[in-house]
Design an enzyme around this catalytic site. Sequence first.
Site, mmCIF file in Angstrom:
data_model
loop_
_atom_site.group_PDB
_atom_site.id
_atom_site.type_symbol
_atom_site.label_atom_id
_atom_site.label_comp_id
_atom_site.label_asym_id
_atom_site.label_seq_id
_atom_site.Cartn_x
_atom_site.Cartn_y
_atom_site.Cartn_z
ATOM 1 N N LYS A 82 0.749 -1.177 0.002
ATOM 2 C CA LYS A 82 -0.106 0.105 -0.064
ATOM 3 C C LYS A 82 0.948 1.260 -0.104
ATOM 4 O O LYS A 82 0.507 2.319 -0.541
ATOM 5 C CB LYS A 82 -0.900 -0.059 1.220
ATOM 6 N N ARG A 130 -8.718 8.697 1.203
ATOM 7 C CA ARG A 130 -9.732 7.649 0.710
ATOM 8 C C ARG A 130 -10.793 7.195 1.754
ATOM 9 O O ARG A 130 -11.864 7.171 1.590
ATOM 10 C CB ARG A 130 -8.865 6.350 0.313
ATOM 11 N N ARG A 131 -10.164 7.081 2.996
ATOM 12 C CA ARG A 131 -11.307 6.476 4.109
ATOM 13 C C ARG A 131 -12.186 7.650 4.446
ATOM 14 O O ARG A 131 -13.244 7.581 4.424
ATOM 15 C CB ARG A 131 -10.608 6.204 5.455
ATOM 16 N N ARG A 148 -2.286 10.830 13.012
ATOM 17 C CA ARG A 148 -1.143 10.527 12.589
ATOM 18 C C ARG A 148 -0.479 9.473 13.558
ATOM 19 O O ARG A 148 -0.840 9.447 14.570
ATOM 20 C CB ARG A 148 -0.152 11.607 12.195
ATOM 21 N N ARG A 154 -1.813 5.669 17.595
ATOM 22 C CA ARG A 154 -3.202 5.918 16.899
ATOM 23 C C ARG A 154 -4.214 5.309 18.028
ATOM 24 O O ARG A 154 -5.164 6.250 18.257
ATOM 25 C CB ARG A 154 -3.369 5.220 15.566
HETATM 26 N N1 PBG Z 1 -0.502 3.829 5.685
HETATM 27 C C1 PBG Z 1 0.143 3.529 6.740
HETATM 28 C C2 PBG Z 1 -0.027 1.885 6.714
HETATM 29 N N2 PBG Z 1 0.694 1.048 5.777
HETATM 30 C C3 PBG Z 1 0.440 -0.331 5.724
HETATM 31 C C4 PBG Z 1 -0.452 -0.199 6.734
HETATM 32 C C5 PBG Z 1 -1.048 -1.557 7.473
HETATM 33 C C6 PBG Z 1 -1.916 -2.381 6.531
HETATM 34 C C7 PBG Z 1 -1.292 -3.139 5.354
HETATM 35 O O1 PBG Z 1 -0.610 -4.045 5.576
HETATM 36 O O2 PBG Z 1 -1.421 -2.435 4.194
HETATM 37 C C8 PBG Z 1 -0.589 0.931 7.426
HETATM 38 C C9 PBG Z 1 -1.581 1.078 8.518
HETATM 39 C C10 PBG Z 1 -2.907 1.605 8.295
HETATM 40 O O3 PBG Z 1 -3.495 2.159 7.040
HETATM 41 O O4 PBG Z 1 -3.833 1.324 9.130
#
Ligand code: PBG
Length: 311
Positions: A82, A130-131, A148, A154
Amino acid sequence: MSKTVRIATRKSKLAMWQAEHIQARLQQLYPELTVELVPMSTRGDVILDTPLAKIGGKGLFVKELEAAMMEGRADLAVHSMKDLPVEFPPGLELHTICEGEDPRDAFVSNTFKNLDELPAGAVVGTCSLRRRCQIKEAFPQLEIKDLRGNVQTRLRKLDEGQFDAIILAASGLIRLELGERITSFIPVTQSLPANGQGVLGIEVRSDDDEIKQLLEPLQCQQTRYRVLAERAMNRRLQGGCQVPIGAFAEITNDQVYLRGLVGDPDGLQVIRDEVRGPVEDAEALGITLAEKLLAQGAGDILAAVYQQADE
Ligand SMILES: NCc1[nH]cc(CCC(=O)O)c1CC(=O)O
């Protein structure tokens, strides 16, 4: 033969878990190998006070890892797919796509069961456009605040009462053995995941055939098709990782079902579409879907988002 393989990784708990996971798998496959971690901080880890959408910049979390590989201080880097930019610097490539964890977003709250239960004015924490876009579209009465920090930070901010709920990737929580903090899984119809969410990818030097050979058993073909389709869509949209784009491909019986979404951060304009086809066409399907979205105005929405981020 006592060869040493060095894994470049960020220092966050989640990144360390992911690197250790690959370390353990390699160690199990090749007991004679020495597998070491090379932990390092990246710009994305250091700048903690600015919303990510503002600092933007592709490769915020990967540049230092890539430099280590180029300079021979490390042999491979484990990434959350991601967070990876769509292009790689010359000399490096994405080689391994590992089996994925649950791709969905997770709703985490100490008070409410799911998004539908949140009362008007409730504060939801996320820094993902996106969320934010998808929540605002369906629940305009909710307030979204930037959140953040690493996963632990978090959760602490939620527990301190700064938010009524927060949204995190389920995969991160599950990997850190914090799965019990998931109040509910958000259906992909309500929050379409980011491309590659929950998937680990391994980057290597393009000319390092020996390492590629070692990594071959970690490949997951199904997940590769998923990632190919999703990343092709993102690439055609020229989306970085901090944009309101959702892309999620399901693979069943050699068929790809790819859903895509582009929207503005306030959820006022959201474009959705989908394509289906055989897995051999995964990449072409991603491009087709991107073009369908562009034909419906996705380009203008994204241009406006980028312009805002630059201000
Ligand atoms: N952008 C942060 C991020 N990058 C990867 C993950 C974990 C999830 C994954 O393995 O894709 C997260 C945390 C989140 O989005 O809550």
